[in-house]
Design a protein around this motif. Sequence first.
Motif, mmCIF file in Angstrom:
data_model
loop_
_atom_site.group_PDB
_atom_site.id
_atom_site.type_symbol
_atom_site.label_atom_id
_atom_site.label_comp_id
_atom_site.label_asym_id
_atom_site.label_seq_id
_atom_site.Cartn_x
_atom_site.Cartn_y
_atom_site.Cartn_z
ATOM 1 N N VAL A 1 31.819 45.186 35.727
ATOM 2 C CA VAL A 1 32.561 44.868 34.412
ATOM 3 C C VAL A 1 34.096 45.373 34.384
ATOM 4 N N ASN A 2 34.727 44.349 34.505
ATOM 5 C CA ASN A 2 36.294 44.197 35.174
ATOM 6 C C ASN A 2 36.707 46.011 34.359
ATOM 7 N N THR A 3 37.408 47.010 35.385
ATOM 8 C CA THR A 3 37.567 47.984 35.313
ATOM 9 C C THR A 3 39.213 47.784 35.282
ATOM 10 N N LEU A 4 40.030 48.931 34.130
ATOM 11 C CA LEU A 4 41.597 48.444 34.151
ATOM 12 C C LEU A 4 41.733 50.051 34.404
ATOM 13 N N GLN A 5 42.669 50.628 35.571
ATOM 14 C CA GLN A 5 43.218 52.730 35.366
ATOM 15 C C GLN A 5 44.317 52.534 34.874
ATOM 16 N N LEU A 6 44.487 53.175 34.140
ATOM 17 C CA LEU A 6 45.519 53.236 33.372
ATOM 18 C C LEU A 6 46.192 54.750 33.759
ATOM 19 N N GLY A 7 47.556 54.550 33.730
ATOM 20 C CA GLY A 7 48.493 55.390 34.218
ATOM 21 C C GLY A 7 49.952 55.788 33.321
ATOM 22 N N ASP A 8 50.891 55.726 34.600
ATOM 23 C CA ASP A 8 51.671 55.559 33.291
ATOM 24 C C ASP A 8 51.973 54.033 31.770
ATOM 25 N N THR A 9 52.643 54.637 31.131
ATOM 26 C CA THR A 9 52.173 53.944 30.235
ATOM 27 C C THR A 9 53.175 52.777 29.880
ATOM 28 N N ALA A 10 54.549 52.749 31.025
ATOM 29 C CA ALA A 10 55.855 52.235 31.564
ATOM 30 C C ALA A 10 54.745 50.886 32.649
ATOM 31 N N GLN A 11 53.635 51.130 32.871
ATOM 32 C CA GLN A 11 53.462 50.473 33.879
ATOM 33 C C GLN A 11 53.022 49.087 33.346
ATOM 34 N N GLN A 12 52.848 48.437 33.957
ATOM 35 C CA GLN A 12 52.607 46.250 33.319
ATOM 36 C C GLN A 12 51.545 45.654 34.072
ATOM 37 N N PHE A 13 50.227 44.912 33.539
ATOM 38 C CA PHE A 13 48.643 44.574 34.570
ATOM 39 C C PHE A 13 49.425 43.234 34.476
ATOM 40 N N VAL A 14 49.044 42.501 35.550
ATOM 41 C CA VAL A 14 49.466 40.925 35.754
ATOM 42 C C VAL A 14 47.657 41.044 35.814
ATOM 43 N N LEU A 15 46.340 39.592 35.096
ATOM 44 C CA LEU A 15 45.782 39.749 34.541
ATOM 45 C C LEU A 15 45.061 38.150 35.512
ATOM 46 N N MET A 16 44.513 38.049 36.255
ATOM 47 C CA MET A 16 44.823 36.446 36.496
ATOM 48 C C MET A 16 43.392 35.725 35.400
ATOM 49 N N LEU A 17 43.502 34.947 34.736
ATOM 50 C CA LEU A 17 42.373 34.041 34.203
ATOM 51 C C LEU A 17 42.115 33.029 34.373
ATOM 52 N N ASP A 18 40.494 31.939 34.790
ATOM 53 C CA ASP A 18 40.164 31.320 34.770
ATOM 54 C C ASP A 18 40.280 30.636 33.522
ATOM 55 N N PRO A 19 41.203 28.634 33.733
ATOM 56 C CA PRO A 19 41.322 28.734 32.517
ATOM 57 C C PRO A 19 40.357 26.961 32.367
ATOM 58 N N GLY A 20 39.132 27.137 33.298
ATOM 59 C CA GLY A 20 37.517 26.189 33.013
ATOM 60 C C GLY A 20 38.545 25.197 33.948
ATOM 61 N N TYR A 21 36.999 24.527 32.834
ATOM 62 C CA TYR A 21 37.214 23.344 33.400
ATOM 63 C C TYR A 21 37.831 22.090 32.911
#
Length: 101
Positions: A1-21
Amino acid sequence: VNTLQLGDTAQQFVLMLDPGYEAYSHFRATVFSLDLADQPVQLWQVDDMTPGFEDMLALSLPGAVLRPGDFEIRVEGWRDEWPAGHALEPVSTIPFTCIDK
């Protein structure tokens, strides 16, 4: 399972998503909170996404919209030649979990 570890609410996450074929003009990514007691709740949505680095979709997600728990991202595609009433097509669903730091 993909997991994000939360911390400071001011942080940004950049997730790379597969657009498929399939070739789409642009994509939409929607983040849902999954609470077993309710229906999924939409938290964040980005439209008009196009593949970039490594042909992936980059989803910028502010930490302030997340809390510990389960989530999913639904990626949908759109083709410019479709009529306005046409629905976006499902591309993928990505589950992930957020945990406290």
